[in-house]
Scaffold this motif. Structure first.
Motif, mmCIF file in Angstrom:
data_model
loop_
_atom_site.group_PDB
_atom_site.id
_atom_site.type_symbol
_atom_site.label_atom_id
_atom_site.label_comp_id
_atom_site.label_asym_id
_atom_site.label_seq_id
_atom_site.Cartn_x
_atom_site.Cartn_y
_atom_site.Cartn_z
ATOM 1 N N LEU A 495 0.810 -1.216 0.000
ATOM 2 C CA LEU A 495 0.000 0.000 0.000
ATOM 3 C C LEU A 495 0.842 1.264 0.000
ATOM 4 O O LEU A 495 0.345 2.332 -0.344
ATOM 5 N N GLY A 496 2.100 1.159 0.403
ATOM 6 C CA GLY A 496 2.966 2.331 0.419
ATOM 7 C C GLY A 496 3.485 2.715 1.787
ATOM 8 O O GLY A 496 4.157 3.742 1.934
ATOM 9 N N PHE A 497 3.200 1.912 2.830
ATOM 10 C CA PHE A 497 3.771 2.189 4.151
ATOM 11 C C PHE A 497 5.252 1.810 4.144
ATOM 12 O O PHE A 497 5.625 0.719 3.678
ATOM 13 N N SER A 498 6.069 2.698 4.678
ATOM 14 C CA SER A 498 7.513 2.426 4.727
ATOM 15 C C SER A 498 8.141 3.277 5.821
ATOM 16 O O SER A 498 7.508 4.192 6.367
ATOM 17 N N GLY A 499 9.381 2.963 6.144
ATOM 18 C CA GLY A 499 10.148 3.765 7.090
ATOM 19 C C GLY A 499 9.486 3.909 8.440
ATOM 20 O O GLY A 499 8.948 2.957 9.014
ATOM 21 N N ARG A 500 9.480 5.140 8.964
ATOM 22 C CA ARG A 500 8.909 5.407 10.281
ATOM 23 C C ARG A 500 7.420 5.087 10.324
ATOM 24 O O ARG A 500 6.926 4.537 11.311
#
Length: 764
Positions: A495-500
């Motif tokens: 979905l596009g969740f990444s990093g922090r």
């Protein structure tokens, strides 16, 4: 055939039809047959899921036989005893030497395939094309043929031209004894007006109907409605108008005239135990008969409504009853109607017309093909074509609306609405009526908005269409939301969740209680985010219950409930009941009112993890919004774990992507926005030129997010009822990456473009 190494479990895991937790205790050395037995016993997978898994394993096509027109010539190639023994059916013959065979017990293919397959090849010289189907489909088809023929039929008269119904057979009604309880499945008014009668019922859910004019549009609409409303198969035949008129006389024969000596006149049962009489209003020339009239006569084949003479009608004149009694009866009738509708929806069967690939006879993958279908003026084909094209173009919505002198078709693709085709306005009314019939709406009601749904199958995908009609000054507008039920649930990373953002979200979804909110405008992917979270946390050790309106995607291993506000089953009322079901995780589709908001926070405080959505512009706006709804600030700070703000942006096409030239002033604004993130410079952004693989340089969508976690500073601001702007400043100071920043980071990564980020956010 070689032993297959891949198992059903492997395929179902790949397709996200099972989770690793659900299959943790499965024996890794078990055969597919043993795995199948356990899956069925524990009800972890549907029969269709299992069959589709076998289709992947053996690299064979999957097919549904229900509603498939199978000729006796094809079926009889395999003896009925072998059909039942080996779960095999020959369902189509292609020329002299090739046949199609469906197998409902594909585990046999791993060992010694049934000898009948070799016999078909060696003894009969046939080339066999093998398909995978479900055991239930095999049983239904076998039962249909086991009952034997019910009518003497012949091929369609060559002198009669039926260009759209060329597959129909003719029937001589003079040679058939039609039972009264069969012919009366249709109201006599319908049979008289449209020259069609039911002359046989070959199975509880199958009837045979004789038509004088199978091309009549009103007849087509009536039959389509009966199929979809009552979940039955209708086999159509052509008969002369004279034969049909003679058959209609059976409605009016007196019992004594229908004696055993009268070969075509069975004795009708006297009308008894009938509490009320449902009258059918006269049908005007331009109005399709009301759905209730047909549903009432065919939904219960064994207890069909019988015609009542004027003298008999006097017996059932109702006396006035007290108000309280009338009210109770009205409520009971409403509950019964709702139950009947739910039962019919639960038994939904894909009729031949709903398999659009078969119905259209050709793939509709471009506008030119659809344009050719529109030029034929065939309304069912036009609707099937626009849906098939919408699925092929990956549209999320189809808009059908009148505009001036034209009928306009528009698709929403990757969030952007675009014109597809304009057609003659004369098609508009008939097309909207067709949509209403399939969606079980009121055909003759054009003054108020209506909602409905129907299912189709396109390119092997099962599609759920959510339909809405809206009266406008130019006529009714129809909007169809396309939901692909066979589509996999995305992971959070997809979905596009990444990093922090991803790290903070994963930390909070593992907490045993609290509220996680997904916020944003309509169409920003909030529900999809919640489904992805459920996919990650669901398992056999947790009880997950959802309250949705509507249920968009079916997920194995969780309990999904469709709320029905019209009958009092709202989100708030559903939450009260769900809390008595010993849940660990609850998903509430949307917080719409103060009561639902209060129940959600209380559920979180009593030891449940609650997921829900809220309509706000950003994550910080969720806290003041709940306060404005009437939730006490101390309850908000005690219950909320996390708030997600999100938008959807289009992904740049990887095939035609190239570096973009950004104006210096815009670059300066971007550098200011990203100043605190210490990203390497110079910044490089991309855009697409447009190619055969994309839509104007874009292909697909992904989310941009901001994830606000509750800190002491934010809790203080919420308790003191501070505005969203102050809460946002405090969240950024605590390290929150805003949606604007997340979008710009994705643009730097070449996933989207600056123009897309600008479209859904504002660079300050």
């Amino acid at each position: 055939m070689d032993t297959v190494r891949k198992t059903i479990i492997d395929v179902l895991l790949e397709k996200n039809r099972l989770t690793p937790n659900q299959v943790g205790d499965f024996d890794k050395q078990a055969t597919n047959e043993q795995i199948e037995a356990k899956l069925r016993q524990e009800k972890l997978a549907t029969s269709e899921d299992i069959a589709k898994a076998y289709a992947v394993i053996f690299d064979l096509p999957f097919i549904r036989l229900e509603g498939y027109e199978i000729t006796p010539e094809a079926f009889n190639l395999i003896p009925l005893a072998d059909v039942q023994k080996y779960q095999l059916i020959s369902f189509e013959r292609l020329g002299e030497r090739k046949i199609k065979v469906a197998i409902g017990a594909p585990s046999q293919l791993s060992g010694n395939p049934p000898a009948i397959l070799a016999d078909l090849k060696d003894k009969k010289g046939l080339i066999v094309e093998l398909y995978i189907t479900t055991p239930e489909d095999i049983q239904k088809v076998a039962a249909r043929f086991a009952s034997g023929p019910t009518a003497e039929v012949k091929t369609l008269d060559k002198d009669v031209s039926y260009p759209e119904i060329s597959h129909l057979r003719t029937v001589d009604l003079r040679t058939i004894k039609i039972p009264y309880d069969v012919i009366s499945k249709f109201p006599v008014e319908i049979s008289q007006k449209y020259k069609m009668v039911v002359f046989a019922s070959t199975a509880p859910n199958t009837i045979q109907v004789a038509l004088s004019d199978p091309t009549d549009q009103k007849v087509r609409e009536i039959l389509d409605f009966v199929r979809n409303k009552n979940n039955i198969v209708i086999e159509e035949f052509v008969a002369s108008p004279t034969e049909i008129d003679e058959s209609i006389k059976l409605y009016y024969r007196k019992p004594e005239e229908n004696s055993a000596e009268s070969p075509n006149m069975p004795v009708p049962p006297p009308p008894q135990n009938v509490p009320t009489i449902t009258s059918t209003a006269p049908i005007s020339e331009n109005v399709t008969p009301a759905p209730v009239a047909l549903a009432a006569t065919i939904s219960n084949p064994s207890n069909s409504v019988q015609p009542v003479t004027p003298n008999e009608r006097k017996k059932f004149v109702r006396r006035p009853i007290p108000y309280e009694t009338a009210k109770i009866q009205q409520e009971q009738q409403a509950q019964l109607t709702d139950r009947n509708e739910e039962e019919m929806e639960a038994k939904a069967v894909i009729a031949p017309e709903n398999d659009l690939d078969t119905f259209l006879g050709q793939p509709v993958t471009n506008i030119d093909t659809f344009k050719n279908i529109v030029q034929t003026g065939n309304i069912p084909q036009i609707l099937a074509g626009v849906v098939a094209l919408g699925v092929a173009m990956k549209a999320s919505d189809i808009h059908i609306e009148a505009e001036g002198a034209d009928l306009r078709f528009r698709f929403r693709v990757d969030g952007i609405l675009r014109d597809i085709l304009k057609a003659p306005l004369a098609l508009h009314a008939a097309l909207v009526s067709r949509i209403k019939i399939l969606s079980r709406m009121k055909i003759d009601e054009t003054r108020v908005p209506q909602d409905g749904r129907f299912d189709v199958k396109v390119q092997g995908h099962e599609i759920d269409l959510r339909v809405s009609t809206l009266p406008t000054i130019r006529g009714e507008k129809a909007a169809l939301r396309i939901l692909d039920k066979s589509q996999n649930i995305y992971t959070l990373e997809d979905l596009g969740f990444s990093g922090r953002n991803l790290k903070v979200l994963e930390e909070n979804i593992t907490k045993p209680y609290g509220v996680i909110l997904s916020t944003g405008p309509t169409g920003s992917g909030k529900s999809t985010t919640l489904y992805s979270i459920l996919k990650k946390v669901a398992g056999p050790s947790v009880n997950v219950i959802t309250l949705e309106d509507p249920v968009e995607y079916e997920m194995p291993g969780i309990n999904q409930c469709q709320v029905k506000p019209k009958i009092g089953f709202s989100f708030a009322e559903g939450l009260r009941s769900v809390l008595r079901q010993d849940p660990n995780i609850i998903m509430v589709g949307e917080i719409r009112d103060a009561e639902t908001a209060g129940m959600t926070t209380h559920a979180a405080l009593t030891g449940h993890l609650v997921l829900s959505t809220l309509h706000t512009n950003d994550a910080a706006g969720a806290l003041p919004r709940l306060t404005n709804m009437g939730v006490e600030p101390f309850l908000i700070t005690s219950s909320i774990n996390l708030v997600i703000g999100q938008r959807l942006v289009r992904k740049v096409c990887p095939h035609c992507r190239h570096e973009a030239n950004i104006p210096p002033q815009l670059v300066a604004d971007i550098e200011k926005e990203l100043a605190n993130l210490n990203l390497p410079k110079p910044y490089k952004f991309f855009e697409g030129t447009g190619c055969t693989e994309c839509n104007n340089g874009y292909s697909g969508r992904l989310g941009i997010y901001e994830v606000l976690s509750m800190t002491e500073k934010i809790e203080d601001l919420a308790i003191n009822r501070r505005p969203a702007s102050e809460i946002k400043v405090a969240a950024i100071a605590d390290g929150m990456i805003t949606m604007k920043q997340d979008g710009l980071i994705k643009a730097l990564q070449g996933l989207t473009t600056i123009s897309e980020v600008l479209r859904v956010t504002l660079i300050e």
